[in-house]
Scaffold this motif. Structure first.
Motif, PDB file in Angstrom:
ATOM      1  N   THR A  99       0.852  -1.186   0.000  1.00 61.72           N
ATOM      2  CA  THR A  99       0.000   0.000   0.000  1.00 61.72           C
ATOM      3  C   THR A  99       0.886   1.233   0.000  1.00 61.72           C
ATOM      4  N   HIS A 100       0.347   2.325  -0.537  1.00 62.35           N
ATOM      5  CA  HIS A 100       1.092   3.585  -0.493  1.00 62.35           C
ATOM      6  C   HIS A 100       0.724   4.387   0.744  1.00 62.35           C
ATOM      7  N   LYS A 101      -0.240   3.888   1.542  1.00 67.59           N
ATOM      8  CA  LYS A 101      -0.663   4.589   2.743  1.00 67.59           C
ATOM      9  C   LYS A 101       0.192   4.169   3.939  1.00 67.59           C
ATOM     10  N   ASN A 102       0.131   4.952   4.995  1.00 66.65           N
ATOM     11  CA  ASN A 102       0.849   4.649   6.230  1.00 66.65           C
ATOM     12  C   ASN A 102       0.026   3.671   7.052  1.00 66.65           C
ATOM     13  N   LEU A 103       0.400   2.403   6.974  1.00 65.74           N
ATOM     14  CA  LEU A 103      -0.399   1.368   7.620  1.00 65.74           C
ATOM     15  C   LEU A 103      -0.336   1.481   9.145  1.00 65.74           C
ATOM     16  N   GLU A 104       0.814   1.886   9.685  1.00 65.12           N
ATOM     17  CA  GLU A 104       0.931   2.033  11.131  1.00 65.12           C
ATOM     18  C   GLU A 104      -0.019   3.116  11.645  1.00 65.12           C
ATOM     19  N   ALA A 105      -0.121   4.212  10.903  1.00 68.54           N
ATOM     20  CA  ALA A 105      -1.031   5.286  11.306  1.00 68.54           C
ATOM     21  C   ALA A 105      -2.484   4.815  11.260  1.00 68.54           C
ATOM     22  N   LEU A 106      -2.817   3.985  10.268  1.00 61.72           N
ATOM     23  CA  LEU A 106      -4.180   3.456  10.175  1.00 61.72           C
ATOM     24  C   LEU A 106      -4.485   2.517  11.331  1.00 61.72           C
TER      25      LEU A 106
END
Length: 541
Positions: free
Chosen positions: A348-355
């Protein structure tokens, strides 16, 4: 002759984790021994000396805390670090009280592992075993060479020319410098095979080209990950080649002759996700006129690549977690589960830890998917490869046998553009330019990036600087220093500029707290471990 350093002992009941940590430490020039449990670790500690012990906390025959306590009972001067489950701070505190010098939380990133090891033992960053000589090193034209009837022979570059070092005179990477020199001779550069510079890469990894340090590290890690079956989480911005990395892992693994199923999780309607992933039986719902297999069944024996996994709704995350844990799926309308052998690779290009912190992504699923992390570098951090990539793509998107050339202004614009869309955007720019150009000389207008060339780099940097300075302004103890010099894309790179900003912020915090790292970390709103890693990365002593 100096004394040979004692080996590192890795204690973990999972063979894949032991193998991965062993390969990482050996790459750092360390000798490694492993133990599959507490009792085996104690036996090895009785008979041997170790420079460092890395132990998991939960194992079938006991706890890693017992290993820490046993080292203390033997009065050994051996540093020990523990590996705890994600979010389990109580175990970490207990281990530190028992005598551990540090801890890591799962999922472990290799950069964290290296930093921890370097803080405990002396490493050479060189493998203890001489590397095998590379065979059939591919060039920039290797992926399309098979399409040519009479490919010209290419001699490999001398070893000293394969290094792309930054030119000290003007701050231009060597690969770009040579490209600029060839433009400045008065002859626009073409895309003939003889003109194409080497992009590096390896013969068995034609999808991943480049000789930048970041790409060398990516290929090095992929080669090791391919040998194991651990789940891999590939992080990176859009267009950096995450799917290409996933396919390469599959192609180098023992599953290469089995299916590779790529799934875009963000493109599937939520009401169809369960049937798409797990399949359904005939008659299970209206429209189910025949049995159908899902992604898991199609990937049985091979690799399932979950692209944009962050877009999965929470309801589907629960079902996916069970399928991964149980290694079995149940089709809609079926009364029993079917076992499947699937390796999971996600991206993913998103910040998985932040999610995970915000509750948008399940922590337990994150732990299952992110056993090992692989980061794909953005194109702006691979400037030494940019010139060769431009030539490669011009050749790839040519029409017939026509040779395309770039005007000096077009070449200058391409070299200084920031490429927020990374490799995919570069490819689109050149493909569009080839389609729009009149004749064989690509002009600046054909690129359609002239309006964004200066702002594309400066805007993200300015936003980052503004965010950093605003954070300082909200902290009364930290005065905002003198404004930084404006960002100049001709002489600076984004990461260098951001490192300069971050270094200044951290040094101000340290100065305000009289160089107490713990207090400086609290002042900046980050953890002590994050503070320590940032200082190591920025070489702040």
């Amino acid at each position: 002759m100096s004394k040979l350093q004692d080996p590192v002992l890795v204690v973990d009941d999972e063979a894949d984790i032991r193998d991965l940590m062993e390969m990482t430490l050996m790459k750092m020039g360390l000798r490694v021994e492993t133990a599959a449990g507490v009792e085996e670790a104690k036996n090895k500690l009785d008979d041997n000396d170790y420079s460092l012990v890395l132990t998991d906390m939960r194992m079938p025959d006991g706890s890693g805390l017992e290993v820490v306590q046993y080292i203390d009972e033997l009065m050994l001067d051996t540093p020990v670090a523990v590996i705890t489950a994600f979010g389990n701070a109580d175990q970490a505190v207990e281990a530190l009280k028992a005598g551990a010098f540090d801890y890591l939380q799962k999922p472990i990133t290799l950069s964290q592992l290296r930093s921890l090891v370097k803080s405990a033992v002396t490493v050479s960053d060189a493998p203890s075993v001489p590397p095998e000589p590379q065979k059939n090193v591919s060039t920039a034209a290797e992926p399309y060479r098979k399409n040519l009837q009479t490919p010209p022979a290419r001699q490999p570059l001398p070893a000293q020319k394969q290094q792309r070092n930054i030119n000290a005179g003007n701050g231009v990477p060597e690969g770009l410098k040579s490209l600029k020199e060839r433009f400045n001779t008065g002859n626009s550069i073409g895309t003939d095979m003889e003109d194409a510079p080497q992009l590096g890469g390896e013969a068995d990894m034609p999808r991943l080209l480049g000789m930048s340090p970041q790409m060398i590290e990516v290929r090095h890690l992929i080669r090791r990950l391919a040998k194991s079956g651990v789940p891999v989480y590939i992080a990176g911005e859009s267009g950096t080649g995450k799917e290409q990395a996933a396919r390469t892992i599959h192609e180098l693994s023992e599953r290469a002759d089995k299916p590779f199923i790529a799934v875009n999780c963000g493109a599937i309607p939520e009401n169809l996700m369960e049937s798409e992933f797990f399949g359904y039986k005939k008659g299970s719902f209206t429209g189910a006129d025949q049995d159908r297999l899902g992604f898991f069944q199609h990937a049985d024996g091979g690799t399932l690549f979950l692209d944009e996994v962050a877009d999965l709704p929470l309801s589907m995350q629960v079902k996916l977690l069970r399928a991964i844990q149980e290694k079995a799926v149940r089709r809609i309308g079926d009364a029993r589960e079917t076992f499947v052998d699937v390796r999971i690779v996600c991206a993913t290009h998103k910040n998985l830890e932040a999610l995970v912190e915000s509750g948008a992504f399940r922590q337990d699923l994150y732990y299952r998917l992110n056993v090992v992390s692989l980061h794909m570098p953005p194109l702006r951090e691979m400037r030494e490869d940019l010139g060769a990539l431009i030539l490669y793509l011009l050749y790839r998107h040519r029409h017939g046998n026509r040779t395309y050339k770039l005007s000096p202004k077009a070449q200058e614009a391409l070299l200084h553009y920031s490429y927020p869309g990374n490799f995919r955007e570069l490819e689109n720019i050149l493909e569009r330019a080839v389609a729009l150009t009149v004749g064989s000389i690509i002009q600046l207008d054909d690129l359609q990036i002239q309006q964004n060339t200066n702002n594309a780099v400066a805007q993200p940097v300015a936003a980052a600087v503004e965010e950093a300075l605003s954070a300082l302004e909200e902290t009364p103890l930290l005065p905002v220093g003198a404004p930084l010099q404006p960002f100049d894309p001709r002489t600076m790179q984004i990461q260098e500029y951001l490192d300069q900003v971050e270094r200044g912020i951290i040094e101000m915090a340290l100065e305000q707290t009289r160089y107490n790292r713990t207090q400086a970390a609290k002042l900046l709103g980050i953890s002590f471990r994050s503070m320590r890693y940032r200082m190591e990365r920025l070489d702040i002593n």
